[in-house]
Design a protein around this motif. Structure first.
Motif, PDB file in Angstrom:
ATOM      1  N   THR A  52       0.827  -1.182   0.059  1.00 24.63           N
ATOM      2  CA  THR A  52       0.280   0.055  -0.060  1.00 24.63           C
ATOM      3  C   THR A  52       0.602   1.062   0.081  1.00 24.63           C
ATOM      4  O   THR A  52       2.079   0.943   0.774  1.00 24.63           O
ATOM      5  CB  THR A  52      -0.968  -0.165   0.844  1.00 24.63           C
ATOM      6  N   TRP A  60      -3.524   3.262  -1.913  1.00 22.64           N
ATOM      7  CA  TRP A  60      -3.175   2.566  -2.729  1.00 22.64           C
ATOM      8  C   TRP A  60      -2.535   1.462  -3.214  1.00 22.64           C
ATOM      9  O   TRP A  60      -2.142   1.486  -1.953  1.00 22.64           O
ATOM     10  CB  TRP A  60      -2.968   4.085  -4.575  1.00 22.64           C
ATOM     11  N   ILE A  86      -5.129  -0.252 -10.517  1.00 24.75           N
ATOM     12  CA  ILE A  86      -5.283   0.534  -9.571  1.00 24.75           C
ATOM     13  C   ILE A  86      -6.276   0.998  -8.654  1.00 24.75           C
ATOM     14  O   ILE A  86      -7.647   1.309  -8.857  1.00 24.75           O
ATOM     15  CB  ILE A  86      -4.572   2.160 -10.061  1.00 24.75           C
ATOM     16  N   LYS A  87      -5.810   0.579  -7.506  1.00 23.54           N
ATOM     17  CA  LYS A  87      -7.377   0.691  -6.727  1.00 23.54           C
ATOM     18  C   LYS A  87      -6.850   1.051  -5.449  1.00 23.54           C
ATOM     19  O   LYS A  87      -6.006   1.726  -5.135  1.00 23.54           O
ATOM     20  CB  LYS A  87      -7.422  -1.208  -5.749  1.00 23.54           C
ATOM     21  N   LEU A  88      -7.823   2.286  -4.907  1.00 24.64           N
ATOM     22  CA  LEU A  88      -8.407   2.843  -3.696  1.00 24.64           C
ATOM     23  C   LEU A  88      -8.210   2.031  -3.041  1.00 24.64           C
ATOM     24  O   LEU A  88      -9.307   1.402  -2.667  1.00 24.64           O
ATOM     25  CB  LEU A  88      -9.852   3.605  -3.711  1.00 24.64           C
ATOM     26  N   VAL A 170      -0.415   8.197 -10.010  1.00 22.20           N
ATOM     27  CA  VAL A 170      -0.934   8.906  -9.796  1.00 22.20           C
ATOM     28  C   VAL A 170      -1.358   9.808  -9.126  1.00 22.20           C
ATOM     29  O   VAL A 170      -0.529  10.374  -8.290  1.00 22.20           O
ATOM     30  CB  VAL A 170      -1.672   8.069  -8.277  1.00 22.20           C
TER      31      VAL A 170
END
Length: 354
Positions: A52, A60, A86-88, A170
């Motif tokens: 992370t 992210w 890409i993941k929140l 990002v």
């Protein structure tokens, strides 16, 4: 009523204003996948996740699917594809808008290539990297599904020693509103110190006096007791002196005692920071500060003496440091003496050989 026309000066009108500011807070994370060949066959919907990382106050992950990342077993391309997202990760009360980009490192190890430019086989409704894209707790993942066929990736310039390196950049888009404070008053510097100096100089409300070198100086018991433990014991302690209306100060110059009182009243010594201040005066002021237990003034004088150690003052400053327990001043003086001794030795050696 007169009409408002564009030619009128806005400054003559009664109006308010505000400014919307939108900025992008950027950050990048490099994700290296070693042993890529061992990831094949993990199964549809299985993925590898990066550590992370934080950008723009949100957390992210980079998510890599080696076998058909959309989880659709009926997809005719099946597990022959790889996907990249890409993941929140963090929770958010409001939508998060971002720009993002994936780069892949080539086998030379010194060139990055845009994944979208190299692998153009995206779904028709796939994400467009021009963005911004909106993320929230429901829609919290976005990327390329698929990124490319697995055979294309394995035949490309991006796999080296069975290792794939991905760089994700990002940019979190944030908007804020800047509203002028109409009734804000300008802040001014505190004049409390000057007020106390005026109180000292005017003698208003003074309840004791000092005799120093034949000069009478007036002051206030309460203020002196608040700032000095010695004066507090003298005026308010259980062993307080009976006659404190006029106190004679021995072994101190009037100018030094006045500077001491000035610091007690307003926390400042006039001109102490100026180069023109005599080192001898600073030494006397340190003695006075130590005598009356005013530690801040004592430390200021010690620091000033350390900065101005010289051949003609080092002996007196060292003696002062020994008498009043000034550890830093003592150390500085000894270092100066050693340095001068070495310089004299070097000079004498040079002259002997010259």
């Amino acid at each position: 009523m007169a009409n408002l026309t564009p030619t009128q000066d806005p400054e003559t009108l009664n109006f308010t204003s505000s400014t919307s500011k939108t900025v992008t807070i950027k950050g990048s994370h490099k994700f290296k996948i070693q042993g890529y060949s061992l990831t094949k066959g993990m199964g549809v919907g299985k993925y590898i996740c990066s550590d992370t990382f934080s950008v723009g106050g949100h957390s992210w992950n980079i998510v890599f699917y080696p076998d058909n990342g959309d989880g659709n077993k009926n997809d005719e391309s099946g597990d022959n594809n790889v996907s990249l997202f890409i993941k929140l990760v963090s929770k958010c009360a409001e939508d998060v808008r971002i720009l993002f980009e994936f780069l892949l490192l080539d086998q030379s190890g010194d060139k990055w290539y845009k994944s979208r430019s190299h692998f153009r086989r995206m779904q028709k409704d796939g994400p467009q990297m021009s963005g911004p894209h909106t993320f929230n707790e429901v829609e919290n993942i976005l990327g390329f599904c698929p990124l490319c066929k697995r055979s294309e990736l394995e035949a490309s310039q991006f796999l080296k020693d069975d290792c794939l390196t991905i760089l994700c950049t990002v940019g979190v888009v944030k908007t804020s509103l800047d509203v002028p404070k109409t009734f804000a008053q300008p802040l001014s510097l505190s004049d409390l110190g000057q007020s106390y100096v005026h109180l000292l100089e005017s003698r208003d409300g003074s309840d004791l006096s000092f005799e120093v070198e034949g000069e009478t100086i007036y002051a206030h018991k309460l203020i002196l007791s608040t700032r000095s433990p010695v004066f507090k014991a003298q005026f308010l302690g259980p062993l307080k002196e009976e006659n404190t209306q006029c106190i004679k100060i021995e072994e101190m110059h009037a100018s030094i005692f006045k500077a001491l009182l000035n610091f007690i009243y307003c926390d400042v010594v006039p001109d102490l920071d100026l180069e023109c201040v005599d080192t001898t005066m600073t030494q006397h002021l340190l003695v006075a500060a130590d005598r009356y237990g005013i530690e801040k003034l004592r430390s200021l004088c010690e620091a000033r003496l350390c900065e101005n150690v010289a051949i003609d003052t080092v002996a007196s400053s060292l003696a002062l440091a020994e008498q009043h327990g000034c550890i830093q001043l003592r150390s500085t003086c000894l270092e100066f003496i050693i340095r001068i001794h070495h310089m004299d030795w070097a000079k004498s050696t040079y002259l002997a050989w010259a």
